[in-house]
Design a protein around this motif. Structure first.
Motif, mmCIF file in Angstrom:
data_model
loop_
_atom_site.group_PDB
_atom_site.id
_atom_site.type_symbol
_atom_site.label_atom_id
_atom_site.label_comp_id
_atom_site.label_asym_id
_atom_site.label_seq_id
_atom_site.Cartn_x
_atom_site.Cartn_y
_atom_site.Cartn_z
ATOM 1 N N ALA A 49 52.868 129.464 93.580
ATOM 2 C CA ALA A 49 53.723 130.584 93.182
ATOM 3 C C ALA A 49 52.895 131.709 92.560
ATOM 4 O O ALA A 49 53.088 132.886 92.889
ATOM 5 N N TYR A 50 51.973 131.353 91.667
ATOM 6 C CA TYR A 50 51.104 132.371 91.075
ATOM 7 C C TYR A 50 50.223 133.011 92.150
ATOM 8 O O TYR A 50 50.045 134.227 92.178
ATOM 9 N N ALA A 51 49.651 132.197 93.035
ATOM 10 C CA ALA A 51 48.790 132.731 94.104
ATOM 11 C C ALA A 51 49.570 133.668 95.011
ATOM 12 O O ALA A 51 49.070 134.742 95.389
ATOM 13 N N ASN A 52 50.790 133.292 95.350
ATOM 14 C CA ASN A 52 51.622 134.137 96.201
ATOM 15 C C ASN A 52 51.937 135.467 95.509
ATOM 16 O O ASN A 52 51.964 136.517 96.151
ATOM 17 N N HIS A 53 52.136 135.411 94.211
ATOM 18 C CA HIS A 53 52.367 136.646 93.449
ATOM 19 C C HIS A 53 51.176 137.592 93.600
ATOM 20 O O HIS A 53 51.343 138.791 93.819
ATOM 21 N N HIS A 54 49.971 137.048 93.499
ATOM 22 C CA HIS A 54 48.764 137.872 93.623
ATOM 23 C C HIS A 54 48.577 138.381 95.050
ATOM 24 O O HIS A 54 48.060 139.484 95.252
ATOM 25 N N ALA A 55 48.998 137.608 96.033
ATOM 26 C CA ALA A 55 48.818 138.007 97.433
ATOM 27 C C ALA A 55 49.881 138.995 97.910
ATOM 28 O O ALA A 55 49.589 139.860 98.735
ATOM 29 N N THR A 56 51.097 138.868 97.395
ATOM 30 C CA THR A 56 52.204 139.652 97.956
ATOM 31 C C THR A 56 52.944 140.521 96.939
ATOM 32 O O THR A 56 53.720 141.382 97.337
ATOM 33 N N GLY A 57 52.762 140.235 95.654
ATOM 34 C CA GLY A 57 53.505 140.954 94.627
ATOM 35 C C GLY A 57 54.871 140.349 94.337
ATOM 36 O O GLY A 57 55.577 140.811 93.453
ATOM 37 N N GLU A 58 55.247 139.295 95.084
ATOM 38 C CA GLU A 58 56.536 138.636 94.847
ATOM 39 C C GLU A 58 56.541 137.953 93.483
ATOM 40 O O GLU A 58 55.522 137.466 93.019
ATOM 41 N N GLU A 59 57.714 137.913 92.875
ATOM 42 C CA GLU A 59 57.862 137.217 91.597
ATOM 43 C C GLU A 59 57.582 135.721 91.773
ATOM 44 O O GLU A 59 57.708 135.184 92.874
ATOM 45 N N THR A 60 57.242 135.063 90.689
ATOM 46 C CA THR A 60 56.956 133.623 90.722
ATOM 47 C C THR A 60 58.256 132.837 90.593
ATOM 48 O O THR A 60 58.561 132.295 89.542
ATOM 49 N N THR A 61 59.017 132.800 91.669
ATOM 50 C CA THR A 61 60.282 132.072 91.666
ATOM 51 C C THR A 61 60.143 130.764 92.423
ATOM 52 O O THR A 61 59.388 130.666 93.390
ATOM 53 N N ASN A 62 60.898 129.797 91.961
ATOM 54 C CA ASN A 62 60.865 128.466 92.572
ATOM 55 C C ASN A 62 61.874 128.427 93.721
ATOM 56 O O ASN A 62 62.917 127.801 93.639
ATOM 57 N N ASN A 63 61.522 129.115 94.813
ATOM 58 C CA ASN A 63 62.427 129.216 95.952
ATOM 59 C C ASN A 63 61.811 128.628 97.224
ATOM 60 O O ASN A 63 62.120 129.058 98.323
ATOM 61 N N PHE A 64 60.919 127.643 97.040
ATOM 62 C CA PHE A 64 60.271 127.012 98.185
ATOM 63 C C PHE A 64 60.049 125.530 97.893
ATOM 64 O O PHE A 64 60.056 125.105 96.743
ATOM 65 N N SER A 65 59.865 124.776 98.958
ATOM 66 C CA SER A 65 59.666 123.331 98.836
ATOM 67 C C SER A 65 58.188 123.001 98.714
ATOM 68 O O SER A 65 57.332 123.704 99.246
ATOM 69 N N GLY A 66 57.926 121.910 98.025
ATOM 70 C CA GLY A 66 56.594 121.338 97.988
ATOM 71 C C GLY A 66 56.646 120.012 98.713
ATOM 72 O O GLY A 66 57.716 119.529 99.067
ATOM 73 N N GLY A 67 55.512 119.430 98.954
ATOM 74 C CA GLY A 67 55.467 118.138 99.627
ATOM 75 C C GLY A 67 54.778 118.242 100.969
ATOM 76 O O GLY A 67 54.427 119.324 101.433
ATOM 77 N N LEU A 68 54.562 117.098 101.565
ATOM 78 C CA LEU A 68 53.857 117.039 102.838
ATOM 79 C C LEU A 68 54.576 117.851 103.906
ATOM 80 O O LEU A 68 55.806 117.899 103.935
ATOM 81 N N ASP A 69 53.806 118.482 104.760
ATOM 82 C CA ASP A 69 54.313 119.266 105.893
ATOM 83 C C ASP A 69 55.173 120.457 105.491
ATOM 84 O O ASP A 69 56.016 120.897 106.268
ATOM 85 N N THR A 70 54.986 120.980 104.293
ATOM 86 C CA THR A 70 55.674 122.207 103.883
ATOM 87 C C THR A 70 54.674 123.367 103.951
ATOM 88 O O THR A 70 53.456 123.147 103.895
ATOM 89 N N PRO A 71 55.150 124.595 104.065
ATOM 90 C CA PRO A 71 54.219 125.734 104.059
ATOM 91 C C PRO A 71 53.315 125.755 102.825
ATOM 92 O O PRO A 71 52.149 126.134 102.919
ATOM 93 N N CYS A 72 53.841 125.337 101.692
ATOM 94 C CA CYS A 72 53.040 125.280 100.461
ATOM 95 C C CYS A 72 51.829 124.367 100.643
ATOM 96 O O CYS A 72 50.689 124.761 100.408
ATOM 97 N N PHE A 73 52.066 123.150 101.089
ATOM 98 C CA PHE A 73 50.966 122.197 101.238
ATOM 99 C C PHE A 73 50.066 122.559 102.410
ATOM 100 O O PHE A 73 48.855 122.333 102.365
ATOM 101 N N LYS A 74 50.627 123.140 103.461
ATOM 102 C CA LYS A 74 49.804 123.567 104.595
ATOM 103 C C LYS A 74 48.826 124.662 104.179
ATOM 104 O O LYS A 74 47.699 124.718 104.673
#
Length: 92
Positions: A49-74
């Protein structure tokens, strides 16, 4: 795909943010996985979430999944960041 813009530079900024600010609002420790960065373990979703904020300017919101085979883990896998499964021991 979400997190395609994340590079190691944003991960490093995210680590700094996490060390200085702790968990962003709406995030908590991971129950099942950590990521290993420079020999230290971190919770994957807050770091992403913090990294995405730095890359895109988006707020650090918990609006995505974690875990295997998710965009986060990929994204971590694409960057060569080890994902460590937590080990639990029951005491009887």
């Amino acid at each position: 795909m979400k997190f395609d813009k994340i590079k190691i530079e944003q991960i490093n900024l995210a680590i700094k943010d996490f060390k200085e600010k702790g968990f962003p609002d709406g995030f908590k420790a991971s129950a099942y996985f950590d990521v290993e960065i420079d020999g230290e373990l971190y919770p994957p979703k807050p770091i992403m979430a913090y990294a995405n904020h730095h890359a895109t300017g988006e707020e650090t919101t918990n609006n995505f999944s974690g875990g295997l085979d998710t965009p986060c883990f990929k994204a971590f896998e694409r960057l060569g960041i080890p994902i460590i499964k937590k080990k639990y021991y029951s005491i009887k």
